[in-house]
Motif scaffolding. Structure first.
Motif, short mmCIF file in Angstrom:
data_model
loop_
_atom_site.label_atom_id
_atom_site.label_comp_id
_atom_site.label_asym_id
_atom_site.label_seq_id
_atom_site.Cartn_x
_atom_site.Cartn_y
_atom_site.Cartn_z
N GLY A 45 31.57 46.36 33.09
CA GLY A 45 32.13 46.21 31.76
C GLY A 45 32.97 44.94 31.69
O GLY A 45 33.26 44.30 32.71
N ASP A 46 33.35 44.59 30.49
CA ASP A 46 34.13 43.37 30.25
C ASP A 46 35.61 43.73 30.14
O ASP A 46 36.27 43.46 29.14
N TRP A 47 36.15 44.36 31.19
CA TRP A 47 37.55 44.76 31.19
C TRP A 47 38.37 43.74 31.97
O TRP A 47 38.18 43.58 33.18
N PRO A 48 39.28 43.04 31.33
CA PRO A 48 40.09 42.05 32.05
C PRO A 48 41.08 42.72 32.98
O PRO A 48 41.59 43.80 32.71
N VAL A 49 41.35 42.07 34.09
CA VAL A 49 42.33 42.55 35.06
C VAL A 49 43.34 41.44 35.30
O VAL A 49 42.99 40.26 35.38
N SER A 50 44.61 41.81 35.37
CA SER A 50 45.67 40.83 35.56
C SER A 50 45.76 40.42 37.02
O SER A 50 45.52 41.24 37.93
N GLY A 51 46.10 39.17 37.25
CA GLY A 51 46.19 38.70 38.62
C GLY A 51 47.26 39.40 39.44
O GLY A 51 47.09 39.62 40.64
N GLU A 52 48.35 39.78 38.81
CA GLU A 52 49.42 40.45 39.53
C GLU A 52 49.06 41.88 39.92
O GLU A 52 49.76 42.50 40.73
N LYS A 53 47.96 42.43 39.36
CA LYS A 53 47.54 43.78 39.70
C LYS A 53 46.47 43.82 40.80
O LYS A 53 46.01 44.90 41.16
#
Length: 361
Positions: A45-53
């Motif tokens: 899917g096109d779910w963005p993930v944060s770099g800090e996570k």
């Protein structure tokens, strides 16, 4: 504009769109899952993930708990008593996406801030200190190498500094004899930095193949590799240069093979992620550590007798111990009070039988 020109323009537009559709990967900074076992479920899917996570995501894939819940639909909860044997995270700087031919899933990366896997490494070291976990964190551009655990002796011969890797490139069995260099040069500093990173990837898998027992033990392993050779090439030659294009193609094929080799060495029980980021939003400052200190790190004790850093599970353990001690103390008080106020003639069957025997006699 004539009808013919319009038709040609439409055909070119369709061809460009088709090329974008057929190009694998996510355009822009991305997180790509190269390999993953069946019990670690990544949803497409096109779910963005944060770099800090990213560190929390790595911890969850390995079955560890995190301080804050990760509300991200890309990763589903897996079996409670089954975890992967290893997690390999490769950070590629200087490129927003790579044309990786085979991958499990890809997600856009937002807020690309620098991150480390120190928290995951400390968790592995605290839980599996008596075993032989491989905890390897490597950044070639700054000559940094961090290793924890008793498996350091295997990776002591791994070249770390640029001088060591240049010497390794001139030896037999180096990647220079098997890679199509094309426009890349063996004498340029930036080209050597990129080739040295490819050489280290090859040497890691070669060491694991010679020491397969490390991949078969019960302790999980962690690899964190930061590659910045493409960033140096883009800074020197530019993104449209043939050197940058050749290096990007080489790195994509090398990472694909590296992920497949590590996944096979760990018995199809390893998670391999690739983070591609054009540039980080803030510089990452971190202390340097020499490879010669690896034996000191592998020892859980230290000459100053320092305690471990605060663990977020401390409150849970403290409450368990506290209330268990209170319950035991109350139980001792109640039993002692009842024994003190007990009448032997009526409350004890031993004295009661003794009295009846005396009366009978």
């Amino acid at each position: 504009m004539s009808l013919t020109d319009r038709k040609m323009e439409a055909v070119l537009s369709a061809a460009v769109a088709l090329c974008f559709l057929l190009t694998p990967g996510v355009h822009g900074d991305s997180l790509t899952i190269l390999q993953s076992p069946e019990f670690v479920s990544f949803q497409k899917g096109d779910w963005p993930v944060s770099g800090e996570k990213i560190p929390d995501l790595v911890a969850l894939t390995m079955g560890f708990s995190v301080q804050e819940d990760l509300s991200w639909p890309g990763l589903q909860a897996g079996p409670l008593f089954q975890r992967p044997r290893a997690n390999v995270l490769v950070v590629v700087r200087g490129v927003d996406s790579l044309a990786l031919p085979h991958s499990v899933a890809s997600y856009p990366l937002e807020n690309p801030v620098p991150f480390t896997l120190d928290s995951v490494a400390e968790t592995i070291h605290s839980l599996f200190a008596e075993d032989t976990p491989v905890v390897l964190q490597l950044a070639l551009s700054e000559e940094r190498l961090y290793m924890l655990g008793k498996a350091n002796a295997v990776f002591e011969d791994l070249p770390v500094t640029l001088q060591q890797i240049r010497a390794r490139l001139s030896q037999d069995g180096s990647v220079l004899s098997s890679l199509p260099l094309n426009s890349l040069s063996r004498n340029a500093e930036a080209d050597l930095l990129f080739l040295s990173e490819v050489q280290v990837l090859h040497d890691i898998t070669a060491l694991l193949q010679r020491h397969r027992h490390l991949a078969k033990d019960h302790s999980p392993d962690l690899y964190s590799l930061e590659l910045s050779g493409l960033e140096e090439l883009s800074r020197l030659y530019g993104h449209d240069s043939p050197q940058y294009r050749d290096a990007t193609a080489i790195l994509a094929s090398v990472l694909q093979k590296f992920g497949e080799d590590v996944y096979g060495l760990y018995g199809n029980s390893a998670v391999v992620e690739v983070v591609t980021v054009k540039t980080f939003q803030a510089p990452l400052t971190r202390r340097s550590r020499s490879i010669l200190e690896s034996k000191q790190i592998s020892n859980p004790g230290n000459p100053y007798n320092l305690a471990y850093k605060y663990n977020f599970q401390y409150a849970v353990i403290f409450n368990i111990v506290l209330w268990l001690m209170i319950a035991l103390a109350l139980a001792v008080i109640v039993v002692s009070y009842n024994l003190w106020n007990m009448d032997p003639g009526y409350d004890s069957i031993i004295y009661r039988m003794t009295n009846q025997k005396i009366r009978t006699d």
